[in-house]
Design a protein around this motif. Structure first.
Motif, PDB file in Angstrom:
ATOM      1  N   MET B  10       0.487  -1.397   0.003  1.00 29.66           N
ATOM      2  CA  MET B  10       0.202   0.045   0.303  1.00 29.66           C
ATOM      3  C   MET B  10       1.044   1.378  -0.068  1.00 29.66           C
ATOM      4  O   MET B  10       0.772   2.548  -0.893  1.00 29.66           O
ATOM      5  CB  MET B  10      -0.872  -0.037   1.261  1.00 29.66           C
ATOM      6  N   TYR B  71      -7.997  11.583  -6.241  1.00 26.78           N
ATOM      7  CA  TYR B  71      -6.996  10.723  -5.867  1.00 26.78           C
ATOM      8  C   TYR B  71      -5.783  11.835  -5.050  1.00 26.78           C
ATOM      9  O   TYR B  71      -5.638  11.640  -4.106  1.00 26.78           O
ATOM     10  CB  TYR B  71      -7.057   9.584  -6.574  1.00 26.78           C
ATOM     11  N   HIS B  94      -2.811   2.086   7.556  1.00 30.24           N
ATOM     12  CA  HIS B  94      -3.931   0.928   6.305  1.00 30.24           C
ATOM     13  C   HIS B  94      -5.240   1.948   6.189  1.00 30.24           C
ATOM     14  O   HIS B  94      -5.549   1.472   5.270  1.00 30.24           O
ATOM     15  CB  HIS B  94      -3.648  -0.330   6.799  1.00 30.24           C
ATOM     16  N   LYS B  95      -6.100   1.472   6.787  1.00 31.49           N
ATOM     17  CA  LYS B  95      -7.452   2.203   7.126  1.00 31.49           C
ATOM     18  C   LYS B  95      -7.599   3.862   6.140  1.00 31.49           C
ATOM     19  O   LYS B  95      -8.447   4.213   5.521  1.00 31.49           O
ATOM     20  CB  LYS B  95      -7.688   3.022   8.618  1.00 31.49           C
ATOM     21  N   THR B  96      -6.430   4.612   6.961  1.00 33.93           N
ATOM     22  CA  THR B  96      -5.997   6.358   5.561  1.00 33.93           C
ATOM     23  C   THR B  96      -6.175   5.711   4.085  1.00 33.93           C
ATOM     24  O   THR B  96      -6.583   6.102   3.066  1.00 33.93           O
ATOM     25  CB  THR B  96      -5.761   6.789   5.775  1.00 33.93           C
ATOM     26  N   GLY B  97      -5.152   4.969   4.161  1.00 32.01           N
ATOM     27  CA  GLY B  97      -5.142   4.277   2.737  1.00 32.01           C
ATOM     28  C   GLY B  97      -5.984   3.466   1.976  1.00 32.01           C
ATOM     29  O   GLY B  97      -6.195   3.522   1.292  1.00 32.01           O
ATOM     30  N   TRP B  98      -6.494   2.659   2.473  1.00 28.85           N
ATOM     31  CA  TRP B  98      -8.066   2.096   2.270  1.00 28.85           C
ATOM     32  C   TRP B  98      -9.194   3.018   1.681  1.00 28.85           C
ATOM     33  O   TRP B  98      -9.719   3.274   0.698  1.00 28.85           O
ATOM     34  CB  TRP B  98      -8.339   1.297   2.741  1.00 28.85           C
ATOM     35  N   VAL B  99      -9.507   4.313   2.444  1.00 19.14           N
ATOM     36  CA  VAL B  99     -10.184   5.449   2.463  1.00 19.14           C
ATOM     37  C   VAL B  99     -10.047   6.126   1.176  1.00 19.14           C
ATOM     38  O   VAL B  99     -10.685   6.889   0.403  1.00 19.14           O
ATOM     39  CB  VAL B  99      -9.999   6.605   4.130  1.00 19.14           C
ATOM     40  N   THR B 100      -8.822   6.283   1.264  1.00 17.57           N
ATOM     41  CA  THR B 100      -7.861   7.072  -0.608  1.00 17.57           C
ATOM     42  C   THR B 100      -8.241   6.591  -1.400  1.00 17.57           C
ATOM     43  O   THR B 100      -8.807   7.345  -2.312  1.00 17.57           O
ATOM     44  CB  THR B 100      -6.938   7.336   0.134  1.00 17.57           C
ATOM     45  N   ILE B 101      -8.278   4.776  -1.099  1.00 14.53           N
ATOM     46  CA  ILE B 101      -8.332   4.574  -2.487  1.00 14.53           C
ATOM     47  C   ILE B 101      -9.826   4.419  -2.676  1.00 14.53           C
ATOM     48  O   ILE B 101     -10.606   4.438  -4.375  1.00 14.53           O
ATOM     49  CB  ILE B 101      -7.908   3.214  -2.611  1.00 14.53           C
ATOM     50  N   ILE B 102     -11.556   4.330  -2.152  1.00 11.27           N
ATOM     51  CA  ILE B 102     -12.009   4.136  -2.153  1.00 11.27           C
ATOM     52  C   ILE B 102     -12.585   5.204  -2.114  1.00 11.27           C
ATOM     53  O   ILE B 102     -13.701   5.435  -3.194  1.00 11.27           O
ATOM     54  CB  ILE B 102     -12.527   2.648  -0.406  1.00 11.27           C
TER      55      ILE B 102
END
Lengths: 136, 115
Positions: B10, B71, B94-102
């Motif tokens: 990620m 993005y 990881h949480k903020t990473g997923w928020v960014t992608i989704i």
């Protein structure tokens, strides 16, 4: 930039005078990227919302929309900050991938010149439409 | 080829996407400039722009630009939160990473429906 109450205060006077340090003006660059980014957050949201309203219209709709001062001003601000942030961002990319100092300097000047040219042209277009209503 | 030697993570993926979208957005600024100059020039010039924007290539580029903006905006905010000193621990990362992608995909979908 020579004041002791600035981000320069962690440099020795000689380093400051000779613009030493591997990034020379790294702190300055870091800061202007952040400030332009902050400005671009609301401006980008505004731009997307505005363009959505104009995308199905005709040329005359764009001209009339820009004749409202708020729209013209915000568009100019978006263009200025957008090209500024973009050119400085590209500078970082350049510095990462191009290693010859001469080539890098030339490319950097080209990027900055292009950003300036397009920024001035588009800002001019905005003012032209705002004050004069475009050509037609 | 990459299989046993390299795994997408990620951190590196989101970082390179931030750079790539930044470059794409800067290129998009040129198209924005074209749009404005065309609008200032007159109906024929504007029609030329509209033909491009309405074409398949143009539409793909516009969706791409919209996603790049969403993005880069979310990832940029994530960067600035790090600048403030927060969010470095792995779970939050990881949480903020997923928020960014989704988030970027959701926002792009919203923009596309609204258009």
């Amino acid at each position: 930039m020579t004041s002791l109450i600035s981000k320069d205060r962690f440099r020795s006077p000689l380093a400051r005078a000779r613009n030493w340090g591997s990034a020379r003006s790294g702190t300055h660059h870091w800061w202007i990227m952040r400030t332009s980014a902050l400005a671009l957050i609301p401006l980008s949201i505004w731009l997307v919302a505005s363009v959505l309203g104009l995308v199905h219209g005709a040329q005359i709709d764009v001209v009339e929309w820009l004749q409202q001062p708020v729209n013209a001003i915000l568009m100019v601000l978006f263009l200025a900050f957008g090209f500024y942030h973009g050119a400085n961002g590209l500078q970082v990319v350049l510095e990462d991938y191009v290693h010859g100092e001469f080539t890098r300097t030339v490319l950097l000047l080209i990027i900055k010149a292009a950003a300036l040219l397009f920024a001035v042209s588009s800002i001019y277009a905005v003012f032209f439409m705002s004050f004069l209503g475009g050509l037609s | 080829m990459l299989g046993p030697y390299y795994r997408f993570q990620m951190s590196s993926l989101l970082s390179i996407l931030h750079r790539a979208t930044g470059i794409a957005l800067t290129a998009g600024m040129l198209v924005l400039a074209w749009w404005l100059v065309a609008a200032a020039t007159g109906p024929e010039a504007y029609e030329c722009f509209q033909d491009f924007a309405g074409s398949i290539v143009g539409q793909v580029m516009l969706v791409g630009w919209a996603w790049s903006l969403c993005y880069h905006l979310l990832a940029g905010i994530r960067h600035m939160v790090w600048d403030l000193g927060h969010g470095y621990d792995l779970p939050t990362f990881h949480k903020t990473g997923w928020v960014t992608i989704i988030g970027s995909i959701v926002l792009t979908a919203i923009i596309w429906v609204a258009a």
